[in-house]
Write a protein that holds these residues in place. Structure first.
Motif, PDB file in Angstrom:
ATOM      1  N   LEU A   1       1.079  -1.095  -0.012  1.00 43.03           N
ATOM      2  CA  LEU A   1      -0.241   0.081  -0.141  1.00 43.03           C
ATOM      3  C   LEU A   1       1.056   1.434   0.003  1.00 43.03           C
ATOM      4  O   LEU A   1       0.458   2.073  -0.783  1.00 43.03           O
ATOM      5  N   MET A   2       2.164   0.999   0.943  1.00 41.09           N
ATOM      6  CA  MET A   2       2.945   2.554   0.748  1.00 41.09           C
ATOM      7  C   MET A   2       3.455   2.866  -0.162  1.00 41.09           C
ATOM      8  O   MET A   2       3.732   3.754  -0.925  1.00 41.09           O
TER       9      MET A   2
ATOM     10  N   VAL B   1       3.584   6.369  -5.242  1.00 46.72           N
ATOM     11  CA  VAL B   1       4.492   6.129  -6.822  1.00 46.72           C
ATOM     12  C   VAL B   1       2.879   7.231  -7.324  1.00 46.72           C
ATOM     13  O   VAL B   1       3.200   7.910  -7.922  1.00 46.72           O
ATOM     14  N   GLY B   2       1.831   7.567  -6.451  1.00 49.17           N
ATOM     15  CA  GLY B   2       0.421   8.595  -6.360  1.00 49.17           C
ATOM     16  C   GLY B   2       0.930   9.757  -6.263  1.00 49.17           C
ATOM     17  O   GLY B   2       0.894  10.526  -7.151  1.00 49.17           O
TER      18      GLY B   2
ATOM     19  N   ARG C   1       4.779  15.293  -5.981  1.00 49.81           N
ATOM     20  CA  ARG C   1       5.049  15.407  -4.221  1.00 49.81           C
ATOM     21  C   ARG C   1       5.607  14.716  -4.484  1.00 49.81           C
ATOM     22  O   ARG C   1       6.261  13.219  -4.362  1.00 49.81           O
ATOM     23  N   ASN C   2       6.866  15.114  -3.258  1.00 49.95           N
ATOM     24  CA  ASN C   2       7.787  14.258  -2.502  1.00 49.95           C
ATOM     25  C   ASN C   2       6.791  13.300  -2.087  1.00 49.95           C
ATOM     26  O   ASN C   2       6.246  13.370  -0.231  1.00 49.95           O
TER      27      ASN C   2
END
Length: 345
Positions: free
Chosen positions: A282-283, A288-289, A295-296
């Protein structure tokens, strides 16, 4: 004549069919899943109606993926699926209806497991309170309840799958079930060493930024965590492949030559790999999103400044570790499986 005698001597296979005229028993697991989903769903509705506690996790909310009203909707879906599994065992026993119910059951269970992904941090923070991982008691209880309902729905779905197919009602194995492994195949060794490689790659990433650059505090908890980290990344996956994971080696006092209890190796491997796959899988999706939006994914916070490249190595390393150990655990489960007393499979 000889074949007839052998056929008579072979254990009779028990199927899930009830005796003629007998009322089908209500599946207890499905009933428990229905009650659990209903109770947890009512809590979600109550919280969403303006009574949501504050600070339930590092990201404020208690769940991820399904939050707010969608979490209540997910509980509703779990209750509907569990109710169908409990109330209509005959109405969905063939064709697409059965497959659709099974698919829905597995999908709901997986969605609830993903929503409770932060439970991995609860386990670490609860077992090792001095590690520096903040523990949120109420949030941990909520995630444990979500995970518990997910497990009940999954078990009820599995029980229905076994009960409504041709096969043994005790073990659920059919004629096309994977056979027990008489030896450890090469793919189990490959998976075990890939898990070790994932752990090693994670350590290399930490070495590149410095072992002092981490959010953990020192003390006994940190020592225990690091020892468990190394054991889970080396000894545990290798035990899934090598013979000393099934039979105690000669240098082990009092146990040399005896069989290693199956749960001693299989359960930690399954639990750790499952938690890692859910949490870091999930992380990685969230990372990736965030990156696709420019964004970082991990901006500096709490005085900890790590380069973004570190996370793009560390998180996939954890995921490789978890997936590979899950595959090796599946091989170990088949290698150490005993034949069912009911059907002989």
């Amino acid at each position: 004549m000889e074949s007839t005698i052998r056929s008579a001597a072979r254990p009779q296979r028990r199927t899930g069919a009830a005796p003629p005229g007998a009322a089908p028993a209500r599946p207890a697991l499905a009933g428990a899943a229905l009650v659990g989903a209903a109770l947890y769903g009512m809590l979600r509705v109550y919280w969403r109606a303006g009574h949501m506690p504050e600070a339930l996790s590092p990201v404020d909310g208690d769940l991820v993926v399904f939050t707010g009203w969608s979490s209540a909707g997910l509980c509703g879906a779990a209750a509907v699926v569990s109710g169908l599994l409990w109330a209509s065992p005959k109405a969905v026993t063939a064709g697409l209806p059965r497959r659709g119910l099974l698919a829905a059951g597995w999908a709901v269970s997986a969605a609830m497991v993903a929503s409770a992904a932060l439970f991995l941090l609860d386990v670490v923070g609860g077992i090792l309170p001095g590690l520096g991982v903040r523990f949120y008691p109420l949030g941990a209880l909520s995630r444990a309840a979500c995970l518990g309902v997910a497990v009940l729905v999954g078990l009820a779905t599995l029980a229905h799958q076994r009960r409504t197919r041709d096969g043994c009602a005790v073990c659920g194995r059919g004629d096309n079930a994977p056979a027990a492994l008489g030896h450890t195949p090469r793919w189990v060794f490959v998976a075990a060493y890939l898990a070790v490689a994932g752990c090693a790659l994670r350590l290399v990433a930490q070495a590149c930024v410095g072992f002092g650059e981490n959010p953990m505090t020192g003390g006994v908890s940190a020592v225990l965590f690091e020892a468990g980290f190394v054991l889970a990344g080396t000894v545990l996956p290798l035990a899934l492949a090598h013979g000393w994971g099934r039979v105690w080696p000669r240098w082990v006092p009092l146990a040399a030559g005896r069989r290693v209890p199956r749960p001693l190796v299989l359960w930690p491997a399954a639990g750790i790999s499952g938690g890692m796959v859910v949490y870091f899988g999930l992380m990685l999706v969230l990372m990736v999103g965030e990156r696709l939006q420019g964004r970082n994914p991990f901006p500096p916070s709490g005085g900890l400044v790590l380069p973004e490249a570190f996370f793009w190595v560390a998180v996939p390393s954890y995921l490789l570790w978890g997936v590979a150990m899950a595959v090796a655990a599946a091989g170990y489960a088949r290698r150490t499986r005993t034949a069912c007393r009911s059907c002989g499979r």
